[in-house]
Design a protein around this motif. Sequence first.
Motif, short mmCIF file in Angstrom:
data_model
loop_
_atom_site.label_atom_id
_atom_site.label_comp_id
_atom_site.label_asym_id
_atom_site.label_seq_id
_atom_site.Cartn_x
_atom_site.Cartn_y
_atom_site.Cartn_z
N THR A 97 6.10 9.90 10.52
CA THR A 97 5.32 11.07 10.11
C THR A 97 5.46 11.29 8.59
O THR A 97 5.09 12.35 8.08
CB THR A 97 5.77 12.36 10.85
N GLU A 98 6.03 10.28 7.89
CA GLU A 98 6.09 10.42 6.44
C GLU A 98 4.67 10.32 5.89
O GLU A 98 3.81 9.67 6.49
CB GLU A 98 6.97 9.32 5.84
N GLY A 99 4.44 10.95 4.76
CA GLY A 99 3.10 10.92 4.18
C GLY A 99 3.14 10.38 2.76
O GLY A 99 3.95 10.81 1.94
N ALA A 100 2.28 9.39 2.50
CA ALA A 100 2.16 8.85 1.14
C ALA A 100 0.71 8.44 0.93
O ALA A 100 0.02 8.10 1.89
CB ALA A 100 3.07 7.64 0.97
N PHE A 101 0.26 8.51 -0.31
CA PHE A 101 -1.10 8.02 -0.58
C PHE A 101 -1.13 7.31 -1.92
O PHE A 101 -0.29 7.54 -2.80
CB PHE A 101 -2.13 9.14 -0.50
N THR B 120 -11.38 2.77 9.71
CA THR B 120 -10.40 3.58 10.45
C THR B 120 -9.59 2.67 11.40
O THR B 120 -9.94 1.50 11.59
CB THR B 120 -11.10 4.64 11.33
N GLU B 121 -8.55 3.24 12.01
CA GLU B 121 -7.74 2.48 12.99
C GLU B 121 -8.18 2.84 14.42
O GLU B 121 -7.38 2.82 15.35
CB GLU B 121 -6.26 2.76 12.75
N ILE B 122 -9.46 3.15 14.59
CA ILE B 122 -10.02 3.63 15.88
C ILE B 122 -9.60 2.76 17.07
O ILE B 122 -9.25 3.28 18.13
CB ILE B 122 -11.57 3.76 15.79
N GLN C 48 2.98 0.14 11.94
CA GLN C 48 1.61 0.54 12.25
C GLN C 48 1.53 1.77 13.16
O GLN C 48 2.28 1.89 14.13
CB GLN C 48 0.85 -0.62 12.92
N ASN C 49 0.56 2.61 12.87
CA ASN C 49 0.26 3.76 13.72
C ASN C 49 -0.52 3.27 14.95
O ASN C 49 -1.10 2.19 14.94
CB ASN C 49 -0.60 4.74 12.91
N GLY C 50 -0.53 4.07 16.01
CA GLY C 50 -1.29 3.70 17.20
C GLY C 50 -0.57 2.61 17.99
O GLY C 50 0.61 2.34 17.79
N GLY D 260 0.85 -1.19 0.00
CA GLY D 260 0.00 0.00 0.00
C GLY D 260 0.88 1.24 0.00
O GLY D 260 1.99 1.22 -0.56
N SER D 261 0.42 2.32 0.65
CA SER D 261 1.12 3.59 0.57
C SER D 261 2.52 3.51 1.18
O SER D 261 3.53 3.74 0.50
CB SER D 261 0.32 4.68 1.31
N LEU D 262 2.58 3.19 2.47
CA LEU D 262 3.89 3.24 3.14
C LEU D 262 4.79 2.08 2.71
O LEU D 262 6.01 2.25 2.54
CB LEU D 262 3.66 3.22 4.66
N GLY D 263 4.21 0.89 2.54
CA GLY D 263 5.00 -0.27 2.12
C GLY D 263 5.65 -0.02 0.76
O GLY D 263 6.83 -0.32 0.56
N LEU E 33 2.34 -10.22 -1.56
CA LEU E 33 1.00 -9.77 -1.91
C LEU E 33 -0.05 -10.77 -1.42
O LEU E 33 0.23 -11.97 -1.34
CB LEU E 33 0.89 -9.54 -3.41
N ARG E 34 -1.21 -10.23 -1.14
CA ARG E 34 -2.25 -10.97 -0.43
C ARG E 34 -2.67 -12.28 -1.10
O ARG E 34 -2.77 -13.31 -0.45
CB ARG E 34 -3.47 -10.05 -0.34
N ASP E 35 -2.94 -12.23 -2.41
CA ASP E 35 -3.45 -13.44 -3.08
C ASP E 35 -3.07 -13.43 -4.57
O ASP E 35 -2.47 -12.49 -5.07
CB ASP E 35 -4.98 -13.56 -2.91
P1 NAD Z 1 -2.55 1.10 2.97
O1 NAD Z 1 -3.98 0.70 3.17
O2 NAD Z 1 -2.22 2.05 1.89
O3 NAD Z 1 -1.67 -0.21 2.73
C1 NAD Z 1 -1.85 -1.39 3.45
C2 NAD Z 1 -1.63 -2.54 2.48
O4 NAD Z 1 -1.63 -3.76 3.20
C3 NAD Z 1 -2.72 -2.64 1.41
O5 NAD Z 1 -2.13 -2.68 0.13
C4 NAD Z 1 -3.40 -3.98 1.73
O6 NAD Z 1 -3.89 -4.65 0.58
C5 NAD Z 1 -2.23 -4.73 2.36
N1 NAD Z 1 -2.65 -5.90 3.14
C6 NAD Z 1 -3.61 -6.00 4.08
N2 NAD Z 1 -3.71 -7.26 4.51
C7 NAD Z 1 -2.77 -7.98 3.84
C8 NAD Z 1 -2.40 -9.35 3.84
N3 NAD Z 1 -3.03 -10.25 4.61
N4 NAD Z 1 -1.38 -9.74 3.03
C9 NAD Z 1 -0.75 -8.84 2.21
N5 NAD Z 1 -1.07 -7.54 2.17
C10 NAD Z 1 -2.08 -7.12 2.97
O7 NAD Z 1 -2.05 1.62 4.38
P2 NAD Z 1 -0.89 2.70 4.68
O8 NAD Z 1 -1.45 4.06 4.50
O9 NAD Z 1 0.34 2.31 3.97
O10 NAD Z 1 -0.73 2.49 6.25
C11 NAD Z 1 -0.01 1.42 6.83
C12 NAD Z 1 0.25 1.80 8.29
O11 NAD Z 1 1.12 2.93 8.31
C13 NAD Z 1 -1.02 2.25 9.04
O12 NAD Z 1 -0.99 1.84 10.37
C14 NAD Z 1 -0.97 3.77 8.96
O13 NAD Z 1 -1.65 4.44 10.02
C15 NAD Z 1 0.54 4.00 9.07
N6 NAD Z 1 0.97 5.29 8.49
C16 NAD Z 1 0.62 5.63 7.21
C17 NAD Z 1 1.06 6.83 6.69
C18 NAD Z 1 0.71 7.25 5.27
O14 NAD Z 1 1.03 8.38 4.88
N7 NAD Z 1 0.10 6.42 4.47
C19 NAD Z 1 1.84 7.70 7.48
C20 NAD Z 1 2.19 7.31 8.78
C21 NAD Z 1 1.74 6.09 9.28
#
Ligand code: NAD
Length: 303
Positions: A126-130, A261-263, A102-104, A9-12, A30-32
């Motif tokens: 605190t990096e930001g990606a979308f 959300t990550e509530i 993970q956050n939180g 996803g974004s951060l990965g 990747l998931r599947d």
């Molecule tokens: P995201 O939803 O963009 O990415 C998460 C990825 O994980 C998705 O691609 C999803 O398909 C994958 N995933 C979920 N279950 C899976 C599984 N079983 N096997 C393989 N892949 C799986 O999330 P994100 O924005 O990258 O956030 C990740 C964490 O980083 C969160 O806790 C978020 O709060 C934290 N964070 C994000 C940012 C940001 O800018 N995006 C900044 C700081 C912290």
Amino acid sequence: MTWHVLGAGSLGSLWAARLARAGVPVRLLLRDRARLKAYEAAGGLTLVEQGQARLYPIAAELPSGTGPIERLLVACKAYDAEAAVQPLLPRLAPGAELILLQNGLGSQDQVALRVPHARCVLASSTEGAFRESDFQVVFAGHGFTWLGDPQRPGAPQWLDELEHAGIPHGWTPDILSRLWRKLALNCAINPLTVLHDCRNGGLAEHPAEVSVLCAELVELLQRCGQPAAAEDLHEEVLRVIQATAANYSSMYQDVANGRRTEISYLLGHACATAARHQLGLPHLERLHARLKAHLQQRGLPVT
Ligand code: NAD
Ligand code: KPL
């Protein structure tokens, strides 16, 4: 040593692309099969920086693959982390290291309990990606990631690789304090932006609500052994509200886009910790109840 990245996803993707371009071996998990096929069709991950898109053809595989995993970056949302790590357990090499992005709080313990023989390094970023589209991620271009291991204070060797990859980071012996501080900031700001339907700056119209939440969060941090995370919390919350006035909080964006959300790992974790310490925090508890009702009305999970 290869970095396996769980969650493209974004951060990965942001981490994977920067490591790969620095010549560090990276493999995505990747998931599947459907997602792997879609990734292969895309030809790799695309990272957009300062308006420039570049494709990184990083190798990808399924969790059910067979090779050993020595270093695993867990980049899923907090609510997915434990279940995502589970199928990888048979592949973890002796002495494997997991980096938990993970956050939180709360998800890190859930994962650590599953991997008692591995080292878990916690991160607060605190990096930001979308995500602009599948396998295409936009980097906001700034931020910092703190890393640390509450069990073992020594810094790992691979920090050099982060340096080389241009990932701004620091090693701290007190990562829990950093995570609690960020959790407190997120609890004081994010739910109110959702409930008042406003940008962060809109909270300047609700000073009393912000102030009372900060006072209760300080009580919580002091009671649960995190006094450093409590220092000048209210002042910092006001500073962040001002500095990010034009932004929508991450929770606001999740709700607005109909995303879970990550509530449970933010406000839910704060309230559960208060209850465990038999500490009554009426405003925080009421905020939690209001936020859950709001999510329920929109058909979103309340955990
Ligand atoms: P995201 O939803 O963009 O990415 C998460 C990825 O994980 C998705 O691609 C999803 O398909 C994958 N995933 C979920 N279950 C899976 C599984 N079983 N096997 C393989 N892949 C799986 O999330 P994100 O924005 O990258 O956030 C990740 C964490 O980083 C969160 O806790 C978020 O709060 C934290 N964070 C994000 C940012 C940001 O800018 N995006 C900044 C700081 C912290
Ligand atoms: O981290 C944040 C978020 O939106 O999640 C800030 C900007 C600090 C607001 O709590």
